[in-house]
Motif scaffolding. Structure first.
Motif, PDB file in Angstrom:
ATOM      1  N   SER A 154       0.817  -1.212   0.000  1.00 41.64           N
ATOM      2  CA  SER A 154       0.000   0.000   0.000  1.00 41.64           C
ATOM      3  C   SER A 154       0.855   1.268   0.000  1.00 41.64           C
ATOM      4  N   LYS A 155       2.155   1.097   0.205  1.00 44.38           N
ATOM      5  CA  LYS A 155       3.110   2.210   0.199  1.00 44.38           C
ATOM      6  C   LYS A 155       4.270   1.823  -0.713  1.00 44.38           C
ATOM      7  N   PRO A 156       5.093   2.772  -1.097  1.00 40.30           N
ATOM      8  CA  PRO A 156       6.272   2.409  -1.890  1.00 40.30           C
ATOM      9  C   PRO A 156       7.104   1.350  -1.167  1.00 40.30           C
ATOM     10  N   VAL A 209       6.674   1.849  -6.760  1.00 34.31           N
ATOM     11  CA  VAL A 209       5.230   1.628  -6.749  1.00 34.31           C
ATOM     12  C   VAL A 209       4.840   1.035  -8.094  1.00 34.31           C
ATOM     13  N   VAL A 235       4.439  12.707  -1.132  1.00 35.51           N
ATOM     14  CA  VAL A 235       5.031  11.770  -0.178  1.00 35.51           C
ATOM     15  C   VAL A 235       4.844  12.311   1.230  1.00 35.51           C
ATOM     16  N   CYS A 236       4.143  11.550   2.078  1.00 38.18           N
ATOM     17  CA  CYS A 236       3.924  11.957   3.460  1.00 38.18           C
ATOM     18  C   CYS A 236       5.163  11.634   4.295  1.00 38.18           C
ATOM     19  N   CYS A 249       3.818   9.205   7.588  1.00 35.83           N
ATOM     20  CA  CYS A 249       3.442   7.791   7.474  1.00 35.83           C
ATOM     21  C   CYS A 249       4.033   7.098   6.249  1.00 35.83           C
ATOM     22  N   GLY A 250       4.610   7.848   5.333  1.00 33.10           N
ATOM     23  CA  GLY A 250       5.205   7.256   4.155  1.00 33.10           C
ATOM     24  C   GLY A 250       4.250   7.021   3.002  1.00 33.10           C
ATOM     25  N   GLN A 251       2.960   7.273   3.226  1.00 38.67           N
ATOM     26  CA  GLN A 251       1.977   7.089   2.153  1.00 38.67           C
ATOM     27  C   GLN A 251       2.364   7.955   0.966  1.00 38.67           C
ATOM     28  N   THR A 252       2.286   7.404  -0.224  1.00 38.27           N
ATOM     29  CA  THR A 252       2.631   8.138  -1.433  1.00 38.27           C
ATOM     30  C   THR A 252       1.451   8.104  -2.383  1.00 38.27           C
ATOM     31  N   THR A 253       1.034   9.283  -2.794  1.00 32.33           N
ATOM     32  CA  THR A 253      -0.086   9.422  -3.717  1.00 32.33           C
ATOM     33  C   THR A 253       0.462   9.837  -5.070  1.00 32.33           C
ATOM     34  N   CYS A 294       0.188  13.970   4.563  1.00 33.28           N
ATOM     35  CA  CYS A 294      -1.085  13.598   3.945  1.00 33.28           C
ATOM     36  C   CYS A 294      -2.230  14.135   4.799  1.00 33.28           C
TER      37      CYS A 294
END
Length: 158
Positions: A45-47, A93, A108-109, A112-116, A149
């Motif tokens: 769900s993340k890179p 990704v 890139v957050c 939390c590391g979430q990348t959109t 994010c």
């Protein structure tokens, strides 16, 4: 106003079939190992780093898979538009639309590391135009915006 383009984004097996078709059109083989690496990458769900992917494939196949082998496959995937590299995270990704070739923008957050991934052709055309005006041939622009994010931003305010 964003000038994004619309396209269907396949998921699961449909995404794997789209990736396979794209790779085979490029004259490459869709081997069992490549399929396993793509499935592992698409499952994050993340890179994911090559080491994350190697560990995932090793667990699913019950044998050790070296990160060096995964790096070679990821290089092929990036060159074939099956994956994108998040440069600042040294991670990858899966491309949700491998048939669509365009420049990417990553949000890139830092929390939390979430990348959109965003598609905004207006912005990326502007980057390419600015590079060309400076006498530079932009072959693979990568735009990364670091920050928070929405979820992490709202946690910080709470």
């Amino acid at each position: 106003m964003a000038h994004a383009h619309d396209h269907h984004e396949p998921l699961g097996e449909d995404l794997s079939r789209a990736a396979q078709a794209t790779l085979e059109r490029a004259g490459e083989q869709w081997t069992t190992m490549r399929a396993s690496v793509f499935a592992a990458l698409a499952g994050f769900s993340k890179p994911a780093s090559a080491y994350d992917i190697a560990e995932s494939v090793s667990k699913s196949e019950g044998r050790r898979v070296a990160a060096n082998s995964v790096y070679r496959i990821l290089d092929l995937f990036v060159a074939s538009n099956l994956a994108s590299r998040v440069e600042s995270a040294n991670a990858y990704v899966a491309n949700a639309h491998p048939d669509c070739l365009h420049d990417c923008i990553f949000l890139v957050c830092d929390s939390c590391g979430q990348t959109t991934h965003l598609d905004d052709d207006h912005i990326t055309r502007g980057v390419r135009s600015a590079a060309a005006a400076a006498g530079f041939a932009a072959e693979r622009p990568v735009i990364e915006v670091r920050g928070r994010c929405a979820a992490c931003g709202s946690k910080a305010r709470a």
